[in-house]
Design an enzyme around this catalytic site. Structure first.
Site, PDB file in Angstrom:
ATOM      1  N   ASP A  50       0.856  -1.186   0.000  1.00 45.52           N
ATOM      2  CA  ASP A  50       0.000   0.000   0.000  1.00 45.52           C
ATOM      3  C   ASP A  50       0.894   1.238   0.000  1.00 45.52           C
ATOM      4  O   ASP A  50       2.111   1.142   0.116  1.00 45.52           O
ATOM      5  CB  ASP A  50      -0.964  -0.032   1.183  1.00 45.52           C
ATOM      6  CG  ASP A  50      -0.265  -0.014   2.528  1.00 45.52           C
ATOM      7  OD1 ASP A  50       0.945   0.266   2.574  1.00 45.52           O
ATOM      8  OD2 ASP A  50      -0.925  -0.285   3.541  1.00 45.52           O
ATOM      9  N   CYS A  63      -7.518 -27.362   8.165  1.00 39.96           N
ATOM     10  CA  CYS A  63      -6.330 -26.667   8.694  1.00 39.96           C
ATOM     11  C   CYS A  63      -5.764 -27.428   9.888  1.00 39.96           C
ATOM     12  O   CYS A  63      -6.459 -28.250  10.500  1.00 39.96           O
ATOM     13  CB  CYS A  63      -6.690 -25.232   9.091  1.00 39.96           C
ATOM     14  SG  CYS A  63      -7.415 -25.095  10.742  1.00 39.96           S
ATOM     15  N   ASP A  90      -8.093  -7.107   0.925  1.00 45.56           N
ATOM     16  CA  ASP A  90      -7.120  -7.388   1.989  1.00 45.56           C
ATOM     17  C   ASP A  90      -7.742  -6.951   3.300  1.00 45.56           C
ATOM     18  O   ASP A  90      -8.589  -6.059   3.325  1.00 45.56           O
ATOM     19  CB  ASP A  90      -5.830  -6.590   1.771  1.00 45.56           C
ATOM     20  CG  ASP A  90      -6.015  -5.128   2.168  1.00 45.56           C
ATOM     21  OD1 ASP A  90      -5.605  -4.750   3.288  1.00 45.56           O
ATOM     22  OD2 ASP A  90      -6.599  -4.356   1.390  1.00 45.56           O
ATOM     23  N   CYS A 139      -7.832 -27.480  13.187  1.00 46.14           N
ATOM     24  CA  CYS A 139      -9.024 -28.335  13.189  1.00 46.14           C
ATOM     25  C   CYS A 139      -8.678 -29.820  13.076  1.00 46.14           C
ATOM     26  O   CYS A 139      -9.364 -30.666  13.641  1.00 46.14           O
ATOM     27  CB  CYS A 139      -9.963 -27.924  12.059  1.00 46.14           C
ATOM     28  SG  CYS A 139     -10.705 -26.300  12.313  1.00 46.14           S
ATOM     29  N   HIS A 197      -6.030 -21.029  11.219  1.00 49.64           N
ATOM     30  CA  HIS A 197      -7.405 -21.439  10.902  1.00 49.64           C
ATOM     31  C   HIS A 197      -8.156 -20.330  10.168  1.00 49.64           C
ATOM     32  O   HIS A 197      -8.788 -20.579   9.134  1.00 49.64           O
ATOM     33  CB  HIS A 197      -8.187 -21.824  12.163  1.00 49.64           C
ATOM     34  CG  HIS A 197      -9.651 -21.929  11.889  1.00 49.64           C
ATOM     35  ND1 HIS A 197     -10.228 -23.051  11.332  1.00 49.64           N
ATOM     36  CD2 HIS A 197     -10.650 -21.002  11.986  1.00 49.64           C
ATOM     37  CE1 HIS A 197     -11.519 -22.816  11.119  1.00 49.64           C
ATOM     38  NE2 HIS A 197     -11.798 -21.581  11.506  1.00 49.64           N
ATOM     39  N   CYS A 204     -13.150 -28.500   8.259  1.00 50.07           N
ATOM     40  CA  CYS A 204     -11.964 -27.704   7.917  1.00 50.07           C
ATOM     41  C   CYS A 204     -10.705 -28.564   7.973  1.00 50.07           C
ATOM     42  O   CYS A 204     -10.527 -29.364   8.888  1.00 50.07           O
ATOM     43  CB  CYS A 204     -11.843 -26.520   8.893  1.00 50.07           C
ATOM     44  SG  CYS A 204     -10.359 -25.530   8.633  1.00 50.07           S
TER      45      CYS A 204
END
Length: 376
Positions: A93, A307, A267, A310, A336, A305
């Site tokens: 940015d 990840c 974002d 999880c 996660h 999930c």
């Protein structure tokens, strides 16, 4: 304008678009969510862990990096990609938003902004030319124009004056950027929540010509209804053959609503910041891991999930490490949340490509409205 950064639209479904931005450092599948690596790190995550969530691109922050460790230092050390061990694309940015929100004793003129660092009080100048120079020193693949982002609510006159200053700065940013094959420059539409001002801004940007176009000045306190109101028309004012980036958004339903209105990139610090404060996003809505209801619960955050949080840990464990202020809590919950955000993006890309976005969107909202699973 020579550029090796290209954008291909593969599918449209209503206003929703699926495509890809091709950079010299790799492909960014759109709609894309960019995790925020403010100070050359996504907090509590290794870069390879961020990549494992499915992220194609990261956001780096000009304001923070210019103050510490310094853009010239990063350039001398081989650029931001090497410095932070991230080989994929990076968008930086311009620093404008942080100057407005974080810096002390700032003075705004036609030339740029003079401000004092929030870290040590040292005095700095940030102009369109210096912002572009810093982003080039960092080696960003996608560079943003320097703009002013007024806090809403503001009067139409104040928003108009600020937008026109941003458009003059956009022209100076474009001139300072020059011709850099392999790197892209995005312009930023401003104009608050006023359609006429948004149109004037879009026209000014199209005349200058950019590789992509951002919608700025939203997600600054105006609320979702007002933001969606602007997104009903603002993306349509920008070139259809270029990526459209909504800055600083947002919650899962903000993201889905933005994609439905023609946005390609977003974002937000929310998934990572929330992970550190114990707020968890799942298909069933939001849960707070610090609540006592989780302390004896052997089930995962979300059974669907994949990840590591999880797959390998229970709610009871995650509750315990959060309450104990263990670092692993920030690591697992951030992983996660970022994984969940990337899963949403992947599902939207598939749904748009299959021409089933409206059905997917209905199912997404229906599932979230059900709320978290019943306590044991």
């Amino acid at each position: 304008m020579a550029s090796h950064v290209t954008f291909d639209l593969h599918a449209r479904d209503g206003k929703a678009r699926a495509g890809a931005i091709q950079t010299t450092r790799g492909r960014i599948r759109t709609p894309a969510f960019m995790p925020v690596g403010t100070a050359a790190t996504v907090k509590a995550m290794l870069p390879e862990s961020v990549a494992a969530t499915g992220a194609d691109v990261l956001l780096g922050n000009t304001y923070h990096l210019m103050l510490r460790p310094g853009a010239e230092r990063i350039a001398a050390l081989g650029g931001l990609h090497r410095f932070m061990n991230w080989e994929k694309p990076i968008l930086t940015d311009s620093g404008g938003f942080q100057v407005m929100s974080l810096a002390g004793l700032r003075k705004l003129t036609e030339r740029g902004v003079t401000f004092r660092s929030h870290i040590d009080g040292s005095k700095h100048d940030l102009t369109p030319e210096r912002s572009i120079e810093i982003q080039q020193l960092l080696g960003a693949d996608i560079v943003m124009c320097f703009d002013e982002c007024p806090a809403l609510p503001a009067t139409d006159a104040a928003v108009a004056e600020s937008m026109r200053l941003s458009m003059r700065w956009a022209k100076r940013s474009r001139e300072a950027f020059g011709d850099r094959p392999g790197h892209a420059l995005f312009g930023i539409q401003q104009g608050g929540v006023t359609e006429e001002l948004r149109g004037e801004s879009a026209e000014a940007l199209r005349e200058i010509g950019f590789d992509g176009y951002a919608i700025g000045g939203l997600a600054v306190g105006e609320g979702q209804e007002a933001m969606f109101g602007v997104l009903e028309y603002a993306p349509d004012m920008l070139p259809r053959n270029k990526p459209r980036y909504l800055m600083g958004v947002g919650k899962p339903d903000d993201i889905v609503g933005a994609v439905a209105r023609g946005i390609d990139m977003m974002d937000c610090v929310l998934p990572s910041r929330s992970g550190r404060t114990g707020q968890v996003f799942t298909r069933h809505g939001v849960l707070n891991i610090k609540n006592a209801r989780h302390q004896d619960d052997p089930r995962p955050l979300d059974e669907a999930c994949g990840c590591p949080a999880c797959r390998n840990y229970s709610r009871a464990y995650l509750h315990h490490v959060f309450r104990s202020q263990e670092i692993i809590s920030s690591m697992l919950l951030t992983w996660h949340n970022l994984h969940y955000y990337q899963q949403i993006m992947a599902e939207m890309r598939d749904a748009i490509t299959a021409g089933q976005f409206a059905d997917w969107q209905s199912a997404f909202h229906r599932q979230r409205e059900q709320g978290d699973i019943e306590p044991l």
